[in-house]
Design a protein around this motif. Structure first.
Motif, mmCIF file in Angstrom:
data_model
loop_
_atom_site.group_PDB
_atom_site.id
_atom_site.type_symbol
_atom_site.label_atom_id
_atom_site.label_comp_id
_atom_site.label_asym_id
_atom_site.label_seq_id
_atom_site.Cartn_x
_atom_site.Cartn_y
_atom_site.Cartn_z
ATOM 1 N N PRO A 46 35.077 37.232 44.714
ATOM 2 C CA PRO A 46 35.382 38.672 44.700
ATOM 3 C C PRO A 46 36.841 38.982 45.020
ATOM 4 O O PRO A 46 37.446 39.862 44.402
ATOM 5 N N MET A 47 37.410 38.241 45.981
ATOM 6 C CA MET A 47 38.824 38.466 46.294
ATOM 7 C C MET A 47 39.713 38.043 45.131
ATOM 8 O O MET A 47 40.684 38.740 44.792
ATOM 9 N N LEU A 48 39.412 36.925 44.509
ATOM 10 C CA LEU A 48 40.205 36.440 43.379
ATOM 11 C C LEU A 48 40.209 37.451 42.238
ATOM 12 O O LEU A 48 41.268 37.834 41.729
ATOM 13 N N VAL A 49 39.039 37.894 41.825
ATOM 14 C CA VAL A 49 38.932 38.795 40.669
ATOM 15 C C VAL A 49 39.588 40.143 40.958
ATOM 16 O O VAL A 49 40.341 40.679 40.134
ATOM 17 N N ASN A 50 39.319 40.714 42.136
ATOM 18 C CA ASN A 50 39.873 42.030 42.451
ATOM 19 C C ASN A 50 41.390 41.984 42.579
ATOM 20 O O ASN A 50 42.083 42.907 42.136
ATOM 21 N N THR A 51 41.918 40.935 43.185
ATOM 22 C CA THR A 51 43.366 40.848 43.342
ATOM 23 C C THR A 51 44.054 40.656 41.995
ATOM 24 O O THR A 51 45.100 41.266 41.726
ATOM 25 N N VAL A 52 43.492 39.817 41.132
ATOM 26 C CA VAL A 52 44.065 39.634 39.795
ATOM 27 C C VAL A 52 44.056 40.960 39.032
ATOM 28 O O VAL A 52 45.044 41.321 38.369
ATOM 29 N N ALA A 53 42.957 41.705 39.129
ATOM 30 C CA ALA A 53 42.893 43.003 38.455
ATOM 31 C C ALA A 53 43.899 43.978 39.053
ATOM 32 O O ALA A 53 44.532 44.760 38.331
ATOM 33 N N GLY A 54 44.064 43.947 40.376
ATOM 34 C CA GLY A 54 45.022 44.844 41.014
ATOM 35 C C GLY A 54 46.457 44.540 40.642
ATOM 36 O O GLY A 54 47.273 45.458 40.463
ATOM 37 N N LEU A 55 46.773 43.264 40.512
ATOM 38 C CA LEU A 55 48.140 42.891 40.150
ATOM 39 C C LEU A 55 48.485 43.310 38.726
ATOM 40 O O LEU A 55 49.665 43.415 38.374
ATOM 41 N N ALA A 56 47.480 43.531 37.911
ATOM 42 C CA ALA A 56 47.721 43.926 36.516
ATOM 43 C C ALA A 56 47.717 45.432 36.326
ATOM 44 O O ALA A 56 47.860 45.912 35.200
ATOM 45 N N VAL A 57 47.556 46.204 37.424
ATOM 46 C CA VAL A 57 47.388 47.642 37.274
ATOM 47 C C VAL A 57 48.713 48.366 37.027
ATOM 48 O O VAL A 57 48.724 49.474 36.494
ATOM 49 N N THR A 58 49.830 47.761 37.399
ATOM 50 C CA THR A 58 51.117 48.432 37.182
ATOM 51 C C THR A 58 51.436 48.497 35.690
ATOM 52 O O THR A 58 51.114 47.585 34.925
ATOM 53 N N SER A 59 52.111 49.538 35.309
ATOM 54 C CA SER A 59 52.413 49.736 33.887
ATOM 55 C C SER A 59 53.648 48.937 33.471
ATOM 56 O O SER A 59 54.444 48.499 34.301
ATOM 57 N N THR A 60 53.796 48.785 32.158
ATOM 58 C CA THR A 60 54.967 48.080 31.618
ATOM 59 C C THR A 60 56.262 48.806 31.983
ATOM 60 O O THR A 60 57.290 48.180 32.273
ATOM 61 N N MET A 61 56.230 50.126 31.986
ATOM 62 C CA MET A 61 57.424 50.897 32.312
ATOM 63 C C MET A 61 57.866 50.627 33.762
ATOM 64 O O MET A 61 59.072 50.498 34.039
ATOM 65 N N GLU A 62 56.929 50.523 34.662
ATOM 66 C CA GLU A 62 57.276 50.256 36.065
ATOM 67 C C GLU A 62 57.883 48.865 36.221
ATOM 68 O O GLU A 62 58.873 48.672 36.949
ATOM 69 N N ARG A 63 57.307 47.891 35.539
ATOM 70 C CA ARG A 63 57.858 46.534 35.625
ATOM 71 C C ARG A 63 59.230 46.450 34.963
ATOM 72 O O ARG A 63 60.116 45.741 35.450
ATOM 73 N N ASP A 64 59.403 47.163 33.858
ATOM 74 C CA ASP A 64 60.721 47.175 33.209
ATOM 75 C C ASP A 64 61.759 47.816 34.110
ATOM 76 O O ASP A 64 62.928 47.379 34.146
ATOM 77 N N LEU A 65 61.363 48.838 34.844
ATOM 78 C CA LEU A 65 62.298 49.485 35.767
ATOM 79 C C LEU A 65 62.751 48.506 36.843
ATOM 80 O O LEU A 65 63.942 48.474 37.198
ATOM 81 N N MET A 66 61.821 47.693 37.357
ATOM 82 C CA MET A 66 62.204 46.699 38.358
ATOM 83 C C MET A 66 63.175 45.681 37.769
ATOM 84 O O MET A 66 64.110 45.228 38.442
ATOM 85 N N ARG A 67 62.978 45.318 36.503
ATOM 86 C CA ARG A 67 63.898 44.358 35.866
ATOM 87 C C ARG A 67 65.283 44.956 35.688
ATOM 88 O O ARG A 67 66.293 44.251 35.777
ATOM 89 N N THR A 68 65.342 46.271 35.449
ATOM 90 C CA THR A 68 66.663 46.890 35.323
ATOM 91 C C THR A 68 67.416 46.880 36.650
ATOM 92 O O THR A 68 68.654 46.975 36.661
#
Length: 378
Positions: free
Chosen positions: A254-276
């Motif tokens: 349960p911890m593995l599945v929920n954490t993997v799902a949580g780590l994928a919840v951020t949007s592409t725009m948010e991750r691109d902003l961090m890269r900038t």
């Protein structure tokens, strides 16, 4: 003066109907002590009519709720004195009057639910009182059915007998709690959640691990606990270590599945902003993705808080030292001491609820920024 609520109106009708079904109970009180029986009946009716009057004439919602609470439950206490000595004494009128008490308690909860205290302490107290009334009436109805109908003790003991057994067996239950909760459950819970969280981070960092680990984790989570527990006992011995191993297996996925799902919840725009901002993987993980995954992680922690308790208790059925909640339940069932079994079940339920509630409080403190908390929905 206001119109009678439907709960008060039905309660009045039930009280009138009960007058045609007197006495409310058979021997011993109704025959050996008629004066006591009639005095008790007058007190019951008096409290109920006082509660109905308060619901009709009192203007303050708070005081109406308080008076209804006192009247409904005092009437219930006196009503139970009619069947306090033996089992199987209740007549139909007893249950009719008990239904009137329940309706006033329902009306009390309805009034209290409409209150909106300004202080935080008032909101907390109200949030505790309302579910407490619900839980109390489950026990009251249980007590009334088991004692009033004379249900055999071996099938279902009344809550009063379970409570008495719990009080007189505190030392035994404390030793069982120490063995099961403070050793097996906590150790297995911490190791299982921590390993599942670390595995989720690795699976997120290395895609090949995600493709290989998640199917294996799904397979492990589908393994029957009844089949795993004896194997863990053979591997790790009869003490708490084998129970902790079962808990680790139950809480890892349960911890593995929920954490993997949580780590994928951020949007592409948010991750691109961090890269900038020239943020690397680990900076993005700790400053963006893990905070966003917080609700998912705490969801796994709450799920695992109950799974860990269940896993440790069931694992103790398959071999343990002469102490532990699962050991006590399996042993006392064989001895027909069902009151002790129910006492252990009650303690496990209370501890599980406190464990879950503690995790929920930590979640609220850590993820206070989440919309569900900011909007007052959680």
């Amino acid at each position: 003066m206001r119109a009678l609520s439907w709960q008060s109106l039905v309660a009045v009708l039930l009280l009138l109907a009960a007058l045609f079904q007197l006495p409310l109970a058979n021997v011993p009180i109704a025959m050996t002590a008629p004066a006591v029986a009639w005095t008790t009946l007058i007190l019951v009716y008096g409290f109920l009519l006082a509660g109905i009057g308060a619901d009709t004439f009192m203007r303050s919602r708070l005081w109406r709720g308080i008076v209804l609470f006192l009247c409904a439950h005092l009437a219930t206490v006196f009503l139970f004195t009619l069947i306090s000595d033996e089992n199987g004494l209740a007549r139909p009128g007893f249950y009719v009057v008990l239904a009137a008490c329940w309706l006033l308690a329902w009306r009390c909860v309805e009034i209290l639910s409409g209150l909106q205290p300004r202080s935080r302490a008032g909101r907390i107290i109200l949030a505790l009182i309302i579910p407490a009334i619900f839980g109390a009436w489950i026990l009251i109805i249980w007590e009334a059915v088991t004692r009033g109908l004379g249900i055999p003790f071996i099938l279902l003991p009344p809550p009063s007998a379970v409570f008495t057994k719990l009080i007189f067996s505190l030392s035994v239950i404390a030793a069982d709690v120490n063995q099961t909760i403070f050793k097996a459950v906590l150790a297995g819970y911490l190791m299982g959640c921590a390993s599942g969280f670390v595995a989720a981070i690795l699976a997120d960092r290395f895609p090949f691990m995600r493709r290989g680990l998640l199917p294996i984790g799904n397979l492990v989570s589908a393994l029957p606990m009844i089949g795993i527990a004896p194997i863990m006992v053979m591997w790790f011995g009869f003490d708490w270590q084998s129970k902790a191993a079962v808990v680790v297996i139950m809480t890892f996925f349960p911890m593995l599945v929920n954490t993997v799902a949580g780590l994928a919840v951020t949007s592409t725009m948010e991750r691109d902003l961090m890269r900038t901002y020239a943020a690397g993987y680990w900076q993005t993980l700790f400053k963006l993705r893990l905070p966003a995954a917080g609700p998912f992680v705490f969801n796994a922690l709450k799920i695992n808080s109950t799974l860990a308790l269940i896993g440790a208790i069931v694992a103790e059925f398959f071999g343990t030292p002469v102490v532990g909640m699962g050991f006590r339940i399996s042993t006392e069932v064989g001895r027909m001491n069902v009151d002790m079994v129910w006492a252990e079940i009650a303690v496990a339920a209370i501890i599980g609820s406190l464990f879950y509630g503690g995790v929920a409080l930590v979640e609220r403190a850590v993820t206070f920024w989440h919309p569900s908390f900011r909007n007052g929905k959680a």
